[in-house]
Motif scaffolding. Structure first.
Motif, PDB file in Angstrom:
ATOM      1  N   TYR A 184     136.899  38.984 106.456  1.00 48.91           N
ATOM      2  CA  TYR A 184     137.268  38.450 107.766  1.00 48.91           C
ATOM      3  C   TYR A 184     136.206  37.467 108.260  1.00 48.91           C
ATOM      4  O   TYR A 184     136.537  36.400 108.795  1.00 48.91           O
ATOM      5  CB  TYR A 184     137.431  39.584 108.774  1.00 48.91           C
ATOM      6  CG  TYR A 184     137.934  39.114 110.117  1.00 48.91           C
ATOM      7  CD1 TYR A 184     139.296  39.066 110.380  1.00 48.91           C
ATOM      8  CD2 TYR A 184     137.038  38.710 111.117  1.00 48.91           C
ATOM      9  CE1 TYR A 184     139.758  38.622 111.615  1.00 48.91           C
ATOM     10  CE2 TYR A 184     137.498  38.270 112.336  1.00 48.91           C
ATOM     11  CZ  TYR A 184     138.859  38.225 112.587  1.00 48.91           C
ATOM     12  OH  TYR A 184     139.311  37.767 113.790  1.00 48.91           O
ATOM     13  N   ALA A 185     134.928  37.814 108.085  1.00 50.64           N
ATOM     14  CA  ALA A 185     133.848  36.932 108.526  1.00 50.64           C
ATOM     15  C   ALA A 185     133.882  35.601 107.771  1.00 50.64           C
ATOM     16  O   ALA A 185     133.695  34.536 108.362  1.00 50.64           O
ATOM     17  CB  ALA A 185     132.502  37.619 108.334  1.00 50.64           C
ATOM     18  N   ILE A 186     134.139  35.660 106.477  1.00 50.12           N
ATOM     19  CA  ILE A 186     134.204  34.429 105.686  1.00 50.12           C
ATOM     20  C   ILE A 186     135.371  33.564 106.155  1.00 50.12           C
ATOM     21  O   ILE A 186     135.238  32.342 106.325  1.00 50.12           O
ATOM     22  CB  ILE A 186     134.339  34.769 104.187  1.00 50.12           C
ATOM     23  CG1 ILE A 186     133.068  35.463 103.693  1.00 50.12           C
ATOM     24  CG2 ILE A 186     134.620  33.515 103.371  1.00 50.12           C
ATOM     25  CD1 ILE A 186     133.164  35.954 102.264  1.00 50.12           C
ATOM     26  N   GLY A 187     136.525  34.184 106.371  1.00 50.08           N
ATOM     27  CA  GLY A 187     137.680  33.418 106.827  1.00 50.08           C
ATOM     28  C   GLY A 187     137.465  32.787 108.184  1.00 50.08           C
ATOM     29  O   GLY A 187     137.829  31.621 108.405  1.00 50.08           O
ATOM     30  N   ALA A 188     136.880  33.538 109.110  1.00 46.21           N
ATOM     31  CA  ALA A 188     136.595  32.987 110.431  1.00 46.21           C
ATOM     32  C   ALA A 188     135.611  31.818 110.339  1.00 46.21           C
ATOM     33  O   ALA A 188     135.752  30.807 111.047  1.00 46.21           O
ATOM     34  CB  ALA A 188     136.041  34.077 111.341  1.00 46.21           C
ATOM     35  N   SER A 189     134.634  31.935 109.449  1.00 44.28           N
ATOM     36  CA  SER A 189     133.657  30.855 109.274  1.00 44.28           C
ATOM     37  C   SER A 189     134.318  29.603 108.718  1.00 44.28           C
ATOM     38  O   SER A 189     133.995  28.481 109.128  1.00 44.28           O
ATOM     39  CB  SER A 189     132.534  31.315 108.342  1.00 44.28           C
ATOM     40  OG  SER A 189     131.851  32.432 108.870  1.00 44.28           O
ATOM     41  N   LEU A 190     135.246  29.772 107.787  1.00 45.74           N
ATOM     42  CA  LEU A 190     135.952  28.617 107.220  1.00 45.74           C
ATOM     43  C   LEU A 190     136.805  27.920 108.270  1.00 45.74           C
ATOM     44  O   LEU A 190     136.900  26.689 108.291  1.00 45.74           O
ATOM     45  CB  LEU A 190     136.817  29.063 106.042  1.00 45.74           C
ATOM     46  CG  LEU A 190     136.061  29.543 104.799  1.00 45.74           C
ATOM     47  CD1 LEU A 190     137.036  30.026 103.732  1.00 45.74           C
ATOM     48  CD2 LEU A 190     135.171  28.439 104.231  1.00 45.74           C
ATOM     49  N   ILE A 232     143.599  34.547 101.344  1.00 47.47           N
ATOM     50  CA  ILE A 232     142.476  35.439 101.088  1.00 47.47           C
ATOM     51  C   ILE A 232     142.765  36.781 101.753  1.00 47.47           C
ATOM     52  O   ILE A 232     143.113  36.844 102.922  1.00 47.47           O
ATOM     53  CB  ILE A 232     141.160  34.854 101.623  1.00 47.47           C
ATOM     54  CG1 ILE A 232     140.908  33.470 101.012  1.00 47.47           C
ATOM     55  CG2 ILE A 232     139.992  35.768 101.326  1.00 47.47           C
ATOM     56  CD1 ILE A 232     139.695  32.765 101.585  1.00 47.47           C
ATOM     57  N   GLU A 233     142.638  37.862 101.006  1.00 48.76           N
ATOM     58  CA  GLU A 233     142.994  39.178 101.506  1.00 48.76           C
ATOM     59  C   GLU A 233     142.131  39.562 102.712  1.00 48.76           C
ATOM     60  O   GLU A 233     140.914  39.392 102.708  1.00 48.76           O
ATOM     61  CB  GLU A 233     142.818  40.226 100.398  1.00 48.76           C
ATOM     62  CG  GLU A 233     143.346  41.598 100.768  1.00 48.76           C
ATOM     63  CD  GLU A 233     143.229  42.596  99.625  1.00 48.76           C
ATOM     64  OE1 GLU A 233     143.594  43.760  99.822  1.00 48.76           O
ATOM     65  OE2 GLU A 233     142.756  42.180  98.535  1.00 48.76           O
ATOM     66  N   ARG A 234     142.801  40.068 103.760  1.00 46.83           N
ATOM     67  CA  ARG A 234     142.153  40.511 104.992  1.00 46.83           C
ATOM     68  C   ARG A 234     141.271  39.411 105.600  1.00 46.83           C
ATOM     69  O   ARG A 234     140.176  39.651 106.077  1.00 46.83           O
ATOM     70  CB  ARG A 234     141.319  41.775 104.758  1.00 46.83           C
ATOM     71  CG  ARG A 234     142.125  42.982 104.312  1.00 46.83           C
ATOM     72  CD  ARG A 234     141.262  44.236 104.281  1.00 46.83           C
ATOM     73  NE  ARG A 234     140.140  44.086 103.363  1.00 46.83           N
ATOM     74  CZ  ARG A 234     140.206  44.320 102.053  1.00 46.83           C
ATOM     75  NH1 ARG A 234     141.356  44.727 101.514  1.00 46.83           N
ATOM     76  NH2 ARG A 234     139.158  44.175 101.278  1.00 46.83           N
ATOM     77  N   SER A 235     141.777  38.193 105.559  1.00 41.96           N
ATOM     78  CA  SER A 235     141.012  37.050 106.064  1.00 41.96           C
ATOM     79  C   SER A 235     141.899  36.187 106.957  1.00 41.96           C
ATOM     80  O   SER A 235     143.076  35.964 106.632  1.00 41.96           O
ATOM     81  CB  SER A 235     140.477  36.209 104.898  1.00 41.96           C
ATOM     82  OG  SER A 235     139.924  34.995 105.371  1.00 41.96           O
ATOM     83  N   PRO A 236     141.372  35.690 108.075  1.00 39.23           N
ATOM     84  CA  PRO A 236     142.160  34.810 108.952  1.00 39.23           C
ATOM     85  C   PRO A 236     142.111  33.338 108.538  1.00 39.23           C
ATOM     86  O   PRO A 236     142.623  32.483 109.271  1.00 39.23           O
ATOM     87  CB  PRO A 236     141.488  35.011 110.311  1.00 39.23           C
ATOM     88  CG  PRO A 236     140.049  35.240 109.972  1.00 39.23           C
ATOM     89  CD  PRO A 236     140.056  36.000 108.660  1.00 39.23           C
TER      90      PRO A 236
END
Length: 374
Positions: A60-66, A200-204
Motif C-alpha cells: 500500500y505504501a509503495i502504491g501511494a508513493s507511486l 499490484i496486489e493490495r496497492s492503490p
C-alpha cells in the motif's frame, strides 16, 4: 598529464549533470532533515525506520508513493515547458484545484456513459481547466507585462478558495447532507470515471504513473527534436534575438505557460479520479509546491523529472509515516523540500563560477607593434 585532463573534464561534466546535482541536493537536505528530527526528540534509527516503512514497508505504501510521484511528475513537466520559454510557473496548486473541480463536475454528471467516454472526458476536462486557469496569467504576461510569478502565485489562493466554495455549497458540488457527520466534500465520481489500478496486489497504485511517464517522454521528444522545442529554447535564451529571427515570442510564451497549466490541471484530475474518488478541501495537499521543487531540481532535464519525482514521491509518503510513527513534525518534510531549493540554487551558482573561461585567441604574427604609424 595529457590523459588526466580529459578525465578531469569528464568528472567536471558529471558533477554538473542535473541528475547528479539533484541527488546531491537531496542527500544534503536529507541529512539536515535527520538533524531536525533529532532536535524534535526522535532517534535517528527510529526516524530512518519510520521513513523506510512509510516508503517501502507495505504494498500500500509503495502504491501511494507511486501515485504521489505521478502527480509531481505532471506538475514538473509543465514547469519545465514554461521554464524552457523563460517563464516560471509557481501556480501549480491553483491549476491542480481548477483541474480537480472540472474533473469532479464531469465525473459526477456523466452517470450513464461508458468508461471509454467518461474517463477521457474527465481527464481532458481537467487539462482544459488547468489550461484556462494558467491562460489568465499567460495573457497578463504577454499583453500587459505583468510578472507571471506574481499572478500564478496569487491565483493559487483563488483556486484553493474555489475548492472550499464548491465543496461547501449544496447548489454546487457538495454531496447531500445525510447526517451531522457528513463531511463537506463532493459526491464520489462514477465508477466509469475512476482510474484503473496498476494491478499490484493490495496497492492503490493506478495508471496515473504511466500517464505521467508518457507525458514526460512525449515532452522530452517535443522539446529536443521538434521546431517548436527549438523556438521555445530560443525565446528562453534571448527573446529579443528570437523576435528578430521571426519567432513569435508572445505566442510562444503564452502557449508554454498555458501548457504548464494543462499538465497541472491533468494532475488535479488524476487526484480526484483516484481513491477515495471525491473532491474535498485540501485535496491538492501542497503538490503544486512539491512539483515546483521537482522542476527546479531537474534543471530542464525530463529524465531528471522522472527520477526526482519518484524519489520525492516516496519521500512525501515516508514523511506522513514519520509523523505517525516517530512523532516527527509534518513540517519537517516541507523544510527538507525548501532546503533542496536552496541547495540546488547554490549548486547552480557554483556551476557558473567554476566554469572555465574561454581560452584567449593567439595573437597574429602580423599584428602591428605598438606605436607603429597607421
Amino acid at each position: 598529464m595529457s590523459g588526466r585532463a580529459p578525465e578531469a573534464a569528464d568528472l567536471r561534466r558529471l558533477a554538473h549533470h542535473p541528475i547528479v546535482v539533484a541527488l546531491a541536493a537531496m542527500l544534503a537536505a536529507g541529512v539536515a532533515g535527520l538533524a531536525l528530527a533529532a532536535v524534535a526528540g526522535a532517534a535517528p534509527a527510529a526516524t530512518m525506520t519510520a521513513l523506510w516503512d512509510g516508503m517501502f514497508g507495505t504494498d500500500y505504501a509503495i502504491g501511494a508513493s507511486l501515485n504521489v510521484a505521478a502527480t509531481l511528475m505532471l506538475v514538473a513537466v509543465g514547469f519545465t515547458i514554461a521554464h524552457r520559454a523563460g517563464l516560471v510557473n509557481v501556480g501549480g496548486e491553483g491549476q491542480i484545484c481548477a483541474g480537480g473541480i472540472a474533473a469532479t463536475a464531469i465525473g459526477t454528471t456523466l452517470t450513464d456513459a461508458p468508461a471509454a467516454i467518461t474517463l477521457p472526458a474527465v481527464l481532458i476536462g481537467a487539462a482544459a481547466a488547468g489550461w484556462l486557469w494558467a491562460a489568465i496569467a499567460a495573457y497578463l504576461r504577454v499583453a500587459r507585462g505583468t510578472s507571471e510569478i506574481i499572478t500564478t502565485l496569487l491565483l493559487n489562493f483563488v483556486g484553493l478558495a474555489l475548492v472550499l466554495l464548491v465543496v461547501h455549497e449544496p447548489a454546487l458540488l457538495r454531496q447531500p447532507v445525510t447526517s451531522s457527520e457528513t463531511l463537506p466534500q463532493s459526491e464520489p465520481l462514477t465508477a466509469a470515471a475512476q482510474l484503473p489500478l496498476l494491478g499490484i496486489e493490495r496497492s492503490p497504485a493506478t495508471i496515473a504513473l504511466w500517464i505521467a511517464v508518457i507525458a514526460a517522454c512525449g515532452t522530452a521528444i517535443l522539446l529536443r527534436h521538434t521546431a517548436l522545442g527549438t523556438r521555445l529554447r530560443a525565446v528562453g535564451l534571448n527573446p529579443d534575438a528570437a523576435a528578430r529571427l521571426g519567432v513569435p515570442v508572445r505566442r510562444s510564451r503564452f502557449l508554454s505557460l498555458s501548457a504548464a497549466g494543462a499538465f497541472a490541471g491533468l494532475a488535479g484530475g488524476l487526484l480526484v479520479a483516484t481513491a477515495p474518488f471525491v473532491l474535498a478541501e485540501g485535496f491538492s495537499s501542497g503538490y503544486g509546491f512539491s512539483g515546483l521543487v521537482v522542476g527546479l531540481l531537474a534543471r530542464g532535464s525530463l529524465a531528471a523529472v522522472v527520477a526526482v519525482s519518484l524519489v520525492l514521491g516516496f519521500l512525501v509518503s515516508g514523511g506522513i509515516n514519520l509523523q505517525l510513527a516517530a512523532n516527527v513534525p509534518a513540517s519537517t518534510v516541507s523544510i527538507v523540500e525548501s532546503l533542496m531549493i536552496v541547495f540546488i540554487a547554490g549548486a547552480a551558482l557554483w556551476t557558473r563560477r567554476t566554469r572555465k573561461p574561454a581560452a584567449p585567441q593567439p595573437v597574429s604574427d602580423t599584428t602591428e607593434p605598438a606605436g607603429a604609424p597607421r
